[in-house]
Write a protein that holds these residues in place. Sequence first.
Motif, PDB file in Angstrom:
ATOM      1  N   ARG A  92      51.797 -18.846  -4.518  1.00  0.00           N
ATOM      2  CA  ARG A  92      50.027 -18.324  -5.758  1.00  0.00           C
ATOM      3  C   ARG A  92      48.901 -18.437  -3.954  1.00  0.00           C
ATOM      4  NH1 ARG A  92      54.096 -20.281  -8.825  1.00  0.00           N
ATOM      5  NH2 ARG A  92      54.129 -18.959 -10.842  1.00  0.00           N
ATOM      6  N   LEU A  93      49.273 -19.314  -3.298  1.00  0.00           N
ATOM      7  CA  LEU A  93      47.636 -18.582  -2.816  1.00  0.00           C
ATOM      8  C   LEU A  93      47.794 -17.293  -2.599  1.00  0.00           C
ATOM      9  CD1 LEU A  93      46.496 -21.118  -0.387  1.00  0.00           C
ATOM     10  CD2 LEU A  93      47.760 -19.725   1.608  1.00  0.00           C
ATOM     11  N   GLY A  94      46.050 -17.330  -2.432  1.00  0.00           N
ATOM     12  CA  GLY A  94      45.350 -15.813  -2.254  1.00  0.00           C
ATOM     13  C   GLY A  94      45.233 -15.064  -1.433  1.00  0.00           C
ATOM     14  N   ASP A  95      44.902 -16.147  -0.010  1.00  0.00           N
ATOM     15  CA  ASP A  95      45.264 -15.884   1.298  1.00  0.00           C
ATOM     16  C   ASP A  95      45.295 -16.947   2.344  1.00  0.00           C
ATOM     17  OD1 ASP A  95      41.756 -16.286   2.833  1.00  0.00           O
ATOM     18  OD2 ASP A  95      42.118 -15.595   0.662  1.00  0.00           O
ATOM     19  N   PRO A  96      45.453 -16.876   3.833  1.00  0.00           N
ATOM     20  CA  PRO A  96      45.707 -17.436   4.089  1.00  0.00           C
ATOM     21  C   PRO A  96      44.307 -18.669   3.897  1.00  0.00           C
ATOM     22  CG  PRO A  96      46.070 -15.605   5.264  1.00  0.00           C
ATOM     23  CD  PRO A  96      45.828 -15.466   3.848  1.00  0.00           C
ATOM     24  N   GLY A  97      43.036 -17.921   4.117  1.00  0.00           N
ATOM     25  CA  GLY A  97      41.957 -18.866   4.563  1.00  0.00           C
ATOM     26  C   GLY A  97      41.988 -20.312   3.495  1.00  0.00           C
ATOM     27  N   GLU A  98      42.370 -19.883   2.363  1.00  0.00           N
ATOM     28  CA  GLU A  98      42.301 -20.838   1.150  1.00  0.00           C
ATOM     29  C   GLU A  98      42.918 -22.139   2.254  1.00  0.00           C
ATOM     30  OE1 GLU A  98      43.989 -20.089  -3.079  1.00  0.00           O
ATOM     31  OE2 GLU A  98      43.493 -17.972  -2.253  1.00  0.00           O
ATOM     32  N   GLU A 101      40.331 -24.758   2.503  1.00  0.00           N
ATOM     33  CA  GLU A 101      39.868 -25.338   1.633  1.00  0.00           C
ATOM     34  C   GLU A 101      41.077 -26.809   0.725  1.00  0.00           C
ATOM     35  OE1 GLU A 101      39.401 -22.096  -1.210  1.00  0.00           O
ATOM     36  OE2 GLU A 101      38.849 -20.976   0.319  1.00  0.00           O
ATOM     37  N   LEU A 102      42.000 -25.903   1.461  1.00  0.00           N
ATOM     38  CA  LEU A 102      42.515 -27.091   0.740  1.00  0.00           C
ATOM     39  C   LEU A 102      43.229 -27.911   1.708  1.00  0.00           C
ATOM     40  CD1 LEU A 102      45.779 -24.797  -0.540  1.00  0.00           C
ATOM     41  CD2 LEU A 102      44.458 -26.430  -2.120  1.00  0.00           C
ATOM     42  N   GLY A 103      42.455 -28.559   2.925  1.00  0.00           N
ATOM     43  CA  GLY A 103      42.648 -29.364   4.159  1.00  0.00           C
ATOM     44  C   GLY A 103      44.036 -29.475   4.437  1.00  0.00           C
ATOM     45  N   LEU A 104      44.740 -28.489   4.161  1.00  0.00           N
ATOM     46  CA  LEU A 104      46.029 -28.276   5.109  1.00  0.00           C
ATOM     47  C   LEU A 104      46.368 -28.476   6.270  1.00  0.00           C
ATOM     48  CD1 LEU A 104      48.273 -25.896   2.905  1.00  0.00           C
ATOM     49  CD2 LEU A 104      48.991 -27.749   4.061  1.00  0.00           C
ATOM     50  N   ASP A 105      44.932 -27.635   7.116  1.00  0.00           N
ATOM     51  CA  ASP A 105      44.718 -27.811   8.443  1.00  0.00           C
ATOM     52  C   ASP A 105      44.707 -29.087   9.037  1.00  0.00           C
ATOM     53  OD1 ASP A 105      42.688 -27.842   7.350  1.00  0.00           O
ATOM     54  OD2 ASP A 105      41.546 -26.621   8.991  1.00  0.00           O
ATOM     55  N   LEU A 121      51.270 -18.465   4.881  1.00  0.00           N
ATOM     56  CA  LEU A 121      50.080 -19.393   5.746  1.00  0.00           C
ATOM     57  C   LEU A 121      49.697 -18.280   7.184  1.00  0.00           C
ATOM     58  CD1 LEU A 121      51.721 -22.487   6.387  1.00  0.00           C
ATOM     59  CD2 LEU A 121      49.848 -22.722   5.422  1.00  0.00           C
ATOM     60  N   GLY A 122      50.202 -17.158   7.316  1.00  0.00           N
ATOM     61  CA  GLY A 122      50.268 -16.193   8.329  1.00  0.00           C
ATOM     62  C   GLY A 122      49.554 -17.053   9.640  1.00  0.00           C
ATOM     63  N   ARG A 123      48.367 -16.651  10.286  1.00  0.00           N
ATOM     64  CA  ARG A 123      48.995 -17.409  11.698  1.00  0.00           C
ATOM     65  C   ARG A 123      47.629 -18.784  11.521  1.00  0.00           C
ATOM     66  NH1 ARG A 123      45.287 -12.803  15.278  1.00  0.00           N
ATOM     67  NH2 ARG A 123      45.820 -11.635  15.147  1.00  0.00           N
ATOM     68  N   THR A 124      47.884 -19.014  10.601  1.00  0.00           N
ATOM     69  CA  THR A 124      47.440 -20.848   9.979  1.00  0.00           C
ATOM     70  C   THR A 124      48.647 -21.307  10.263  1.00  0.00           C
ATOM     71  OG1 THR A 124      47.382 -20.891   8.125  1.00  0.00           O
ATOM     72  CG2 THR A 124      45.433 -19.849   8.696  1.00  0.00           C
ATOM     73  N   ALA A 125      49.788 -20.725  10.691  1.00  0.00           N
ATOM     74  CA  ALA A 125      51.056 -22.129  10.609  1.00  0.00           C
ATOM     75  C   ALA A 125      50.942 -22.730  11.676  1.00  0.00           C
ATOM     76  CB  ALA A 125      52.306 -21.041  10.118  1.00  0.00           C
ATOM     77  N   PRO A 126      51.060 -24.216  11.299  1.00  0.00           N
ATOM     78  CA  PRO A 126      51.249 -25.030  12.705  1.00  0.00           C
ATOM     79  C   PRO A 126      52.437 -24.747  13.605  1.00  0.00           C
ATOM     80  CG  PRO A 126      51.409 -26.082  11.051  1.00  0.00           C
ATOM     81  CD  PRO A 126      51.780 -24.461  10.249  1.00  0.00           C
TER      82      PRO A 126
END
Length: 164
Positions: A92-98, A101-105, A121-126
Amino acid sequence: MIIADPLTQTLILPDAEATTRLGQTLAPLLGNGDTLLLAGPIGAGKSHLARAIILSKLAGEDRVEDVPSPTYTLVQTYDTTKGEIWHTDLYRLGDPGEVYELGLDEAFEAALCLVEWPDRLGRTAPAHALSVEIALSGTGRRLTLSAQDPKWAALLATTAQCFG
Ligand SMILES: Nc1ncnc2c1ncn2[C@@H]1O[C@H](COP(=O)(O)OP(=O)(O)OP(=O)(O)O)[C@@H](O)[C@H]1O
Ligand SMILES: [Mg+2]
């Protein structure tokens, strides 16, 4: 078990019990800064595997707790004496920018992260993550483990030995 190259591996898990055993095998090999990207269709067994890992980690500290699916909360965290475990379901993640916000990075660096629906995650995947792609295979499941980071070689050697 098929080894295409040292950091790619296919495992056949004939039943849910085998998925539980895989989780119990993986748990002691996972720690802070490790991320599993759990991909596969609805009902593949992503939560089942994550739950087996978390229950095994908690059992190691003599804890028995509920491990609810993070379907609606997006994230469930578990504090252990060795660090945090983040179990996330990003369906249910809206867009990878969230992710920020979640602190996942930050969790990707500091915690053990188990991520369902990692395509969100798009490009935010580690880049240092281990990818676990789960596919239906008859009444069981076929898992493809793959990684870029050589740090996963030892874990893959263990899963090859236990499930090959
Ligand atoms: N190796 C396996 N063989 C057969 N069934 C399995 C296997 N592993 C897990 N299962 C079963 O698959 C079902 C799906 O479970 P689960 O909720 O973990 O799916 P999911 O991938 O998390 O789905 P969602 O995308 O909805 O979150 C469970 O009933 C579980 O017992
Ligand atoms: Mg799930």
